[in-house]
Write an enzyme that holds these catalytic residues in place. Structure first.
Site, PDB file in Angstrom:
ATOM      1  N   TYR A 110      47.191  68.132  43.839  1.00 44.58           N
ATOM      2  CA  TYR A 110      46.998  69.528  43.252  1.00 44.58           C
ATOM      3  C   TYR A 110      45.628  69.260  42.624  1.00 44.58           C
ATOM      4  CZ  TYR A 110      47.208  73.951  40.865  1.00 44.58           C
ATOM      5  OH  TYR A 110      46.600  75.025  40.166  1.00 44.58           O
TER       6      TYR A 110
ATOM      7  N   LYS B  62      41.902  71.384  43.743  1.00 50.20           N
ATOM      8  CA  LYS B  62      41.536  72.247  42.957  1.00 50.20           C
ATOM      9  C   LYS B  62      40.048  71.529  42.470  1.00 50.20           C
ATOM     10  CE  LYS B  62      44.137  75.516  43.091  1.00 50.20           C
ATOM     11  NZ  LYS B  62      43.802  77.090  43.666  1.00 50.20           N
TER      12      LYS B  62
END
Length: 130
Positions: free
Chosen positions: A39, A43
């Site tokens: 993740y 991002k």
């Protein structure tokens, strides 16, 4: 991949005074997140794309590129994935949408290239520019 596609499309179709908003993540912006490497990587890539798009020569100088940085957006998918969390600390998507609508209408638009934390206090979403 969606951030890359949004940037590509904006470089060809964004209006001269257009607004391009990326959804980043506060956790990935402030430092390492060893328990969420995939993740965090995704991002961080979104943040990099946003920074590059803010200075992209194919976008009008009047265009604005922003990145919002919520902790967690209060969505059904996030609630299902994290059922034991305190949802009151999550950013209400209707409130976030109201902020984005205000910016899209040209009101209180942050400067190009800004990263904007979506803070939640007492059930209300506010912005903090970082």
């Amino acid at each position: 991949m969606s951030a890359l596609m949004a940037g590509h499309l904006a470089s060809h179709h964004l209006k001269d005074d257009g607004l391009l908003v990326f959804t980043g993540a506060k956790a990935a912006h402030i430092g390492p997140a060893p328990s969420m490497i995939g993740y965090h990587l995704a991002k961080t890539a979104t943040h990099s794309i946003a920074q590059n798009m803010a200075t992209h020569e194919d976008l009008s100088e009047d265009s604005t590129v922003l990145t919002i940085l919520p902790d967690v957006l209060d969505t059904p998918g996030n609630r299902a994935a994290m059922p034991d969390s305190d949802f009151s600390q999550w950013a209400d998507v209707d409130q976030v949408a109201s902020i984005l609508k205000m910016w899209a209408n040209g009101e209180n638009v942050p400067k190009n290239g800004s990263f904007v934390e979506m803070e939640v206090a007492n059930g209300a979403v506010s912005t903090k520019f970082v």
